[in-house]
Enzyme design. Sequence first.
Site, PDB file in Angstrom:
ATOM      1  N   GLU A 295       0.810  -1.207   0.000  1.00 34.34           N
ATOM      2  CA  GLU A 295       0.000   0.000   0.000  1.00 34.34           C
ATOM      3  C   GLU A 295       0.855   1.274   0.000  1.00 34.34           C
ATOM      4  O   GLU A 295       0.572   2.218  -0.724  1.00 34.34           O
ATOM      5  CB  GLU A 295      -0.938  -0.022   1.222  1.00 34.34           C
ATOM      6  CG  GLU A 295      -1.757   1.237   1.433  1.00 34.34           C
ATOM      7  CD  GLU A 295      -2.811   1.449   0.334  1.00 34.34           C
ATOM      8  OE1 GLU A 295      -3.051   0.511  -0.429  1.00 34.34           O
ATOM      9  OE2 GLU A 295      -3.368   2.556   0.272  1.00 34.34           O
ATOM     10  N   ASP A 296       1.885   1.280   0.827  1.00 35.88           N
ATOM     11  CA  ASP A 296       2.574   2.553   1.078  1.00 35.88           C
ATOM     12  C   ASP A 296       3.935   2.711   0.396  1.00 35.88           C
ATOM     13  O   ASP A 296       4.556   3.765   0.500  1.00 35.88           O
ATOM     14  CB  ASP A 296       2.772   2.752   2.588  1.00 35.88           C
ATOM     15  CG  ASP A 296       1.454   2.928   3.308  1.00 35.88           C
ATOM     16  OD1 ASP A 296       0.474   3.297   2.620  1.00 35.88           O
ATOM     17  OD2 ASP A 296       1.386   2.697   4.521  1.00 35.88           O
TER      18      ASP A 296
END
Length: 737
Positions: free
Chosen positions: A76-77
């Site tokens: 996700e990051d």
Amino acid sequence: MMRQYELVEKVAAYKPELDEALLNRAYVYAMQKHGSQKRASGDPYFSHPLEVAAILTEMHLDEATVAVALLHDTIEDTDATRKEIDQLFGPKIGQLVEGLTKLKRLDLVSKKAAQAENLRKLLLAIADDIRVLLVKLADRLHNMRTLGPMAPEKRARIAQETMDIYAPLAGRMGMQDMRDELEALAFRHINLDAYTTITARLAELRERHAETIAAIERDLTAKLKENGIAATVYGRQKTAYSVFSKMQRKAISLEQLSDIFGFRVIVDTEEACYRTLGIVHRTWPMVPGRFKDYISTPKQNDYRSLHTTIVGPSRQRVELQIRTREMHEVAEYGVAAHALYKDADEAGHVHLSKDSNAYGWLRRTIELLAAGDNPEEFLEHTKLELFQDQVFCFTPKGQLIALPRGATPIDFAYAVHTDVGDNCVGCKIDGRIMPVVTELANGDEVEVICARGQTPPQAWENIAVTGKARSAIRRAARTSIRKQYSGLGQQILERTYARSNKTFSREALKPLLGKLGHRDVEDALAAIGRGELKSSDVLRAAFPDYQESRAARRPEKSEDEGWFNLRTAAGMIFRMPGRGKSKDRRNGKAIPIRGAGDDLPVHFGPDGAVPGDRIVGIIEPGKGIIIYPIQSPALTAYDDEPDRWIDVRWDIDDALQERFPARITLSARNEPGSLAEIAETIAVNDANIHNLSMVSTAPDFTKMVIELEVWDIQHLNQTLRQLRAKPCVADVTRVNG
Ligand code: MN
């Protein structure tokens, strides 16, 4: 920040045969990927997945789960991809990390439908592999621990979502420690005042009882040792949130909370649990009704233990939980304790143990999910299932009202709005008229029936279970009592003015308030009603040349010039002279008094009065109106105070079956069984004995005073006749009759 080797050591401590290389690879990969990213607190971002991993090692999870924790935010990051993770760590770990990524994308959406979708995905992921839930909960726990630097609005939303979904879900899965901490952290953000107050109070109690707690711990350990039971005993205090929810559920104050101390006794075998229980019960008195055997009947979430509450040496209540080490692990870690290592399939997925209750619940919920296509309905239903100690009901417009278990339509009405509660006169549940004392069930649609100008009966205070309803009922009763005093005050003042051929108006009272020492008209009128302010003083203030008429005016006969009613809680109605005819009542002039208790302005004099008696009321400062039969000698004391006399009449509603007090004296022959015969005569006549006292005893006769409760004068006279006819009764008369 925890070093790589420290993490490996932590896992190795409970799983010696671990894949050390996997952990090392995950550590380095996540650290490099997150690089110089920072959290809101300014800490390096990598500290977050590392802490999540550490939480999971406390739960003794395998290295694959710990690796997933390290990697859980990479897709996700960072620029990490599923493909890359599959290549480096294998498709199993890749799938878990991707599962968590999907959940994260849906995190913290305020829209209901999206929230439902989120929960749905989470439950499916749990069914697929239980480790998704464990990492997700650990992730949420660490986020909750580090919520501080977030914007207030975001903080509130995360805290509420934790309280609504993650804490109950942890509880459902039997992870009590996780649940407790999530609740504690969320509680602090949702209701800081309550959290601070309760925490301070708990600390104060802990200090005050430190010695007794230590004494119990010592005594109990020694007693068990004497009996050859190896046990670990430790004291624990309830959490602030569990105290808070108990206060809400049982509508009790912090002061009334007694059992906030507990002990856990951990023993080796199930048999030792029961033996320990026997020793505990022989050493301290137990509190009846508090013993629970969750060993023979485990809770929904597989929790097992014996629970009992004892009265300790300084009278405080102490709760004990007795369990084996295995039961303890299940209680603390739930599915994490017993579902792992057992049910991995060929693909390496870890499932819930099929014979756990959590598994059954998850299956049912997922079936429901497959059956319905309305995500919001699914969310509500799943929330219902998560909250075992709450009921969820709906208004006819579909608004959801959450109440503690045991709540009634009264609580529901007050939860909707205080005005709705105050004006509630009845209810419909799912379209049918039901008593307001009905215990509500999940999914009930409740329609509150209101009537303007109602006062909730004071008895409802004991029926309602929510603090909000209880305090509102008490407040409404106080307001109503004040209103009826001021209404009475106005009647008295009008009469006094009329006697001096003057006309009373509330407006004319205003300039006098300062002189009379009252804040407003209502206040002054209530003081007159209570007898604290004399109506003659008001006249004197208004007309300096006013001369008080000394002539006592005992009421000669009741003039039918219009009346207003005074009604007591029990349904007794006193009609009091009002201004013009019954239109006063139509105009809403009637002053209903409901609710028993000493605040009531109408009481009987010591000798009682029954319907059929001609009666009069006397204002007694601080007490209200005291009712006397008109022939009562006690009335001569008020001959010089005409202001204090109030005309009253009976107006009995036969349907209410009200009894009234009357005092009689009786002389009985001293012979065996005479008292029994008297009591029986009274009983067969359907009268009640409220009190009986012996006044004097001579060799032959005993004189006694009996306080009876009868329907009316005929009933009283009939009872007296029957008593008189008994050979053992020498004489019987009504006092002041
Ligand atoms: Mn995270």
